[in-house]
Design an enzyme around this catalytic site. Structure first.
Site, short mmCIF file in Angstrom:
data_model
loop_
_atom_site.label_atom_id
_atom_site.label_comp_id
_atom_site.label_asym_id
_atom_site.label_seq_id
_atom_site.Cartn_x
_atom_site.Cartn_y
_atom_site.Cartn_z
N TRP A 1 0.79 -1.22 0.00
CA TRP A 1 0.00 0.00 0.00
C TRP A 1 0.83 1.27 0.00
O TRP A 1 0.31 2.35 -0.24
CB TRP A 1 -0.95 0.03 1.20
N ASN A 2 2.13 1.19 0.26
CA ASN A 2 2.88 2.45 0.43
C ASN A 2 3.20 3.14 -0.89
O ASN A 2 3.19 4.36 -0.96
CB ASN A 2 4.15 2.21 1.25
N LYS B 1 -2.18 -8.19 -7.99
CA LYS B 1 -3.00 -8.22 -6.78
C LYS B 1 -2.47 -7.13 -5.86
O LYS B 1 -1.46 -7.31 -5.17
CB LYS B 1 -2.92 -9.61 -6.12
N GLY C 1 6.62 -6.55 0.25
CA GLY C 1 5.90 -6.44 1.51
C GLY C 1 6.82 -6.78 2.66
O GLY C 1 8.04 -6.78 2.53
N GLU D 1 10.84 -8.69 -2.49
CA GLU D 1 11.47 -7.45 -2.01
C GLU D 1 10.80 -7.14 -0.68
O GLU D 1 9.66 -6.71 -0.64
CB GLU D 1 11.29 -6.33 -3.04
N LEU D 2 11.54 -7.36 0.41
CA LEU D 2 10.93 -7.39 1.73
C LEU D 2 11.41 -6.22 2.60
O LEU D 2 11.84 -5.20 2.09
CB LEU D 2 11.20 -8.74 2.39
N CYS E 1 10.36 0.64 2.60
CA CYS E 1 11.17 -0.53 2.98
C CYS E 1 12.64 -0.16 3.17
O CYS E 1 13.34 -0.79 3.95
CB CYS E 1 11.02 -1.62 1.94
N GLU F 1 11.36 -4.13 12.05
CA GLU F 1 10.90 -3.05 11.18
C GLU F 1 9.66 -2.39 11.76
O GLU F 1 8.67 -3.07 12.06
CB GLU F 1 10.60 -3.59 9.79
#
Length: 492
Positions: free
Chosen positions: A151-152, A175, A228, A250-251, A284, A385
């Site tokens: 969502w960012n 999605k 996410g 990509e976390l 992130c 985080e």
């Protein structure tokens, strides 16, 4: 009120449940749109539509140069509609309008870059060790790619996946997060205008367990590209594993911003602020850990407190706002819990540490920019985080201690070093366990260079030439030039 529909197989359609959920403006709390609540039946339809498109002559017979032309057309449409796209995204996730506008313009550049790269990815003739045989390699697309985005920064982080995936010849099911889906429906409308064949791009919305997991597990899904948190990425990886599906993850991060005593402190302080308080810390790559050499620690903290304390906080649509609201209510609540936890652990609150409410703060989904000092690296505030405007400051004596602290976290997405000493900078670059290292700057990114993490910060890379190969598979071709076959019982 806007009521969106799913985009499947080139058609706008209602979800099979005939259910929608509401999306709110983070600043005002006003419900402004309804998002379709997709479920497994919708996920199945979308993957099957993408698979049919992948096999269709309209897409499969298209040359790489023709795919590049389509991507260039889409990039032009994004440029022409940047203001409208930015307005939808800003309304949906509450980021500063100035930041969203810049991001949307940059989205077009990602599509331009991969449009040019589409017909530049070439195989090779291999000088093998066998006589009378010719060998070459070629790259081929994987098939249906599922892109799961947060969502960012919905448009930007979708472009990071969508542009190379399509350039490589795959088809796509997007999605988006249930908290920020609207801008990706608007992007889907532009793919229609650009002339992409039906089913090449699909958008299915809903909750992760209802539509996201079925997309990942579908037997026709060839690859998942996810951005996410690390816990969500782990679940995606586990769901993809039984089908041996390829994944790009990509976390999260807990990135160190290391300031040595020989740094230009004016520039370092600005870089630290940009690293953690831009986007209200909802990124992130946020530099959420500040490592400061003990000889300049107090001065750096004093400068930070003074500068951040003057930041204009409020309506993200206002041109002079510097820090906006938290995008979602659950995230706002999590940040406040993490702040209270840091207080209990013994960190010293130097600035902020509370929610903001009252006139100018809309529905009150704000967190004051927060700085903690006297942080130990074993505290949860230094290891986990937060994804909010919260900075943990740690003190170090020398280079070796700085590197030890910097690397002593589960994450390895990014890091920065502030120093005038070139030898020190290069030594730190070599020793830091992070996918991106900035020297005397922070948060610089480009479509032309890879981005991704070490350790729990992810798998694979997005951006640059490396990214398109994440969406391709290699075929080795052997052609005999021998006129007569040898004895079949003897292998050469």
């Amino acid at each position: 009120m806007e009521r969106y529909q799913l985009f499947i197989g080139g058609e706008w359609c209602d979800p099979s449940t005939s259910e929608w959920f509401e999306t709110e403006e983070p600043f005002s709390g006003k419900v402004w749109a309804q998002i379709p609540r997709g479920v497994q039946a919708d996920a199945d339809r979308a993957v099957e539509a993408a698979h049919r498109a992948f096999l269709s002559p309209e897409w499969a017979d298209m040359t790489a140069t023709q795919r590049g032309a389509l991507l260039r057309k889409l990039a032009g449409l994004i440029e022409a509609n940047a203001e409208a796209l930015g307005a939808v995204e800003q309304r949906d996730n509450g980021k500063l309008m100035a930041e969203v506008a810049g991001q949307v313009r940059n989205v077009a550049q990602w599509f331009y870059f991969y449009a040019g790269l589409a017909d530049k990815v070439a195989g090779a003739v291999v000088p093998i060790n066998k006589a009378d045989v010719f060998n070459y390699t070629k790259y081929e697309p994987l098939g249906v790619v599922v892109a799961i985005t947060p969502w960012n920064s919905p448009l930007s982080l979708t472009a990071w996946k969508m542009a190379p995936a399509l350039a490589a010849g795959n088809t796509l099911v997007i999605k988006p997060s249930e908290f920020a889906s609207a801008s990706l429906f608007e992007l889907a409308r532009l793919t229609e205008k650009a002339g992409f064949p039906r089913g090449v791009v699909n958008v299915v919305t809903g909750y992760g367990h209802e539509v996201g997991e079925p997309l990942v597990r579908h037997p026709l899904t060839a690859k998942i590209a996810f951005t996410g948190g690390d816990a969500g990425g782990q679940r995606v990886n586990e769901a993809a594993a039984p089908g041996l599906k390829k994944v790009t993850l990509e976390l999260g991060g807990k990135s160190p911003n290391i300031v040595f005593d020989d740094a230009d402190l004016d520039q370092a302080v600005k870089g630290v602020i940009a690293g953690i308080f831009a986007a209200s810390g909802q990124t992130c790559m946020a530099g959420s850990r500040l490592l400061v050499q003990d000889t300049v620690h107090d001065e750096v903290v004093a400068r930070l407190v003074a500068m951040v304390g003057e930041a204009k906080i409020g309506d993200p649509a206002a041109s002079d706002t510097q820090i906006g609201p938290i995008a979602t209510r659950p995230q706002w609540e999590k940040i406040l819990r993490m702040i209270e936890m840091a207080k209990r652990e013994g960190a010293t609150l130097a600035l902020g540490g509370h929610a903001l409410s009252g006139p100018g703060y809309g529905q009150g989904q704000f967190v004051a920019p927060t700085i903690f000092t006297n942080v130990r690296n074993d505290m949860r505030i230094a290891q986990e985080e937060v994804f909010g405007p919260v900075l943990a400051v740690l003190k170090f004596r020398d280079e070796e201690e700085a590197l030890r602290i910097a690397n002593d976290v589960p994450f390895g997405l990014a890091a920065a070093v502030w120093t005038r000493d070139l030898h020190r900078a290069l030594h730190c670059v070599d020793r830091l366990k992070a996918g991106t290292v900035w020297v005397n700057n922070y948060r610089s990114t480009s479509f032309a260079t890879p981005f991704g993490g070490y350790k729990r910060s992810g798998l694979g890379r997005e951006g640059g030439v490396e990214a398109i190969k994440e969406y391709l598979q290699t075929k080795s071709v052997w052609i005999t030039t021998r006129p007569n076959r040898a004895n079949p019982f003897l292998l050469g």
